[in-house]
Design a protein around this motif. Structure first.
Motif, PDB file in Angstrom:
ATOM      1  N   LEU A 255       0.835  -1.199   0.000  1.00  0.00           N
ATOM      2  CA  LEU A 255       0.000   0.000   0.000  1.00  0.00           C
ATOM      3  C   LEU A 255       0.870   1.251   0.000  1.00  0.00           C
ATOM      4  O   LEU A 255       0.377   2.353  -0.204  1.00  0.00           O
ATOM      5  N   ALA A 256       2.159   1.065   0.255  1.00  0.00           N
ATOM      6  CA  ALA A 256       3.144   2.138   0.137  1.00  0.00           C
ATOM      7  C   ALA A 256       4.406   1.530  -0.458  1.00  0.00           C
ATOM      8  O   ALA A 256       4.675   0.334  -0.284  1.00  0.00           O
ATOM      9  N   ASP A 257       5.187   2.352  -1.171  1.00  0.00           N
ATOM     10  CA  ASP A 257       6.359   1.834  -1.869  1.00  0.00           C
ATOM     11  C   ASP A 257       7.608   1.776  -1.005  1.00  0.00           C
ATOM     12  O   ASP A 257       8.508   0.967  -1.251  1.00  0.00           O
ATOM     13  N   GLY A 258       7.705   2.638  -0.009  1.00  0.00           N
ATOM     14  CA  GLY A 258       8.905   2.657   0.823  1.00  0.00           C
ATOM     15  C   GLY A 258       8.761   3.602   1.986  1.00  0.00           C
ATOM     16  O   GLY A 258       7.736   4.294   2.130  1.00  0.00           O
ATOM     17  N   ILE A 259       9.785   3.642   2.842  1.00  0.00           N
ATOM     18  CA  ILE A 259       9.759   4.448   4.070  1.00  0.00           C
ATOM     19  C   ILE A 259      10.991   5.349   4.137  1.00  0.00           C
ATOM     20  O   ILE A 259      12.111   4.893   3.916  1.00  0.00           O
ATOM     21  N   ILE A 260      10.756   6.627   4.445  1.00  0.00           N
ATOM     22  CA  ILE A 260      11.828   7.541   4.838  1.00  0.00           C
ATOM     23  C   ILE A 260      11.660   7.759   6.338  1.00  0.00           C
ATOM     24  O   ILE A 260      10.657   8.325   6.774  1.00  0.00           O
ATOM     25  N   SER A 261      12.607   7.284   7.112  1.00  0.00           N
ATOM     26  CA  SER A 261      12.477   7.346   8.574  1.00  0.00           C
ATOM     27  C   SER A 261      13.331   8.464   9.154  1.00  0.00           C
ATOM     28  O   SER A 261      14.526   8.552   8.884  1.00  0.00           O
TER      29      SER A 261
END
Length: 327
Positions: free
Chosen positions: A115-121
């Motif tokens: 549902l999302a392509d990736g994470i910027i944490s």
């Protein structure tokens, strides 16, 4: 609402041809493309973004994880991420973890379920083990705070060097009794900034005094006030303070003034981050400037490059000491 089948019928082509036009395939003849585009216009057809994303296995959505939306430090970084993502056809979803493992799991599962392509944490409290496990199979970028021992690419500044420059400036002004208002040293940035503080003192043969180092639990205004109150309660009070965030520094400044003292005449003060409020204090706050918008833009670029299969490397950006009225 018109369907893709109705567009195909009106244009006299197959549904597959309409799909190819919508996806800018070069295999469609120009004459056919014009007919399809005309039919789309006449029928006011709007393709389903969700349907397209399901076919391409892309959501065009990036998750941005922060511990608290109330901290102004994150706002310029988020602006950099969003502006860059939008120009490249991606949207962002801002996710406040509140340092809550249950929330982390929810956001991680959004990526696992595509549902999302990736994470910027940007969350220093995030579970590093679980984040690295997720990064083995899904795109992750860290921004500002990162895992020193992990394999996840990041964009940050050299926190130790920045703190060293701040404290060295105070020493050059003649200060030898310099206090450090630090945050929780579970976090890498807090440990690095303490290392920079101690490095500057040792270089000028100034002893590190434990009573001049105060660690706060959080980085709120009140935490800065409480830290300064403890430092002022000592018989041997400092003549200068280096705080590892501007919010802490503003709390420190408030407590100095409440105690009947003046900045910088009685106690000089340096913060960290160059948030917008740092130029609105009285006196204005000397601070370390992080290129926050650039950090966000770089993190988004790295994420999209990673999604496109490109090779990426971690980036360390330059900081700057902004000298104002508090020193």
């Amino acid at each position: 609402m018109a369907t893709i089948q109705e567009v195909a019928k009106k244009a006299g082509v197959s549904v597959a041809t309409v799909s190819r036009v919508l996806n800018d395939h070069t295999t469609v003849a120009e004459k056919t493309k014009i007919k399809v585009e005309q039919a789309i216009k006449e029928l006011n057809y709007e393709p389903s973004v969700l349907g397209r994303n399901l076919r391409t296995s892309e959501s065009k959505l990036l998750l941005v994880l922060i511990p608290s939306i109330s901290n102004p430090f994150y706002s310029e970084i988020i602006n950099g991420i969003e502006e860059t993502a939008l120009t490249k056809g991606y949207n962002i979803l801002l996710c406040e973890t509140d340092s809550n493992p249950a929330r982390e799991t929810i956001y991680f599962n959004l990526v696992r379920s595509k549902l999302a392509d990736g994470i910027i944490s940007m969350d220093p409290t995030i579970n590093k083990v679980k984040l690295n496990e997720l990064a083995a199979n899904y795109p992750i970028i860290q921004c500002s705070e990162y895992d020193q021992d992990g394999a996840i690419a990041y964009v940050a500044i050299n926190n130790e060097l920045a703190a060293y420059h701040a404290v060295k400036h105070l020493i050059k002004l003649g200060h030898k009794k310099i206090a450090l208002v630090n945050s929780d040293e579970r976090f890498l940035y807090a440990r690095e900034r303490r290392q920079g503080y101690e490095k500057a003192l040792k270089e000028f043969n100034i002893p590190v005094q434990k009573q001049f180092i105060y660690n706060t639990k959080d980085v709120g205004f009140e935490d800065g006030q409480q830290a300064m109150k403890k430092l002022l309660d000592q018989d041997n009070r400092p003549t200068a303070v280096f705080a590892v965030s501007d919010i802490l520094a503003i709390g420190v400044m408030k407590q100095i003034h409440t105690s009947g003292l003046q900045v910088p005449n009685d106690i000089a003060l340096i913060g960290f981050d160059k948030i917008s409020f740092s130029n609105m204090t009285h006196p204005t706050l000397t601070t370390i400037s992080q290129p926050m918008f650039k950090m966000g833009a770089m993190a988004a670029t790295m994420m999209i490059d990673k999604l496109q299969g490109k090779s990426i490397e971690s980036v360390v950006l330059e900081h700057e000491l902004i000298i104002r009225e508090s020193t």
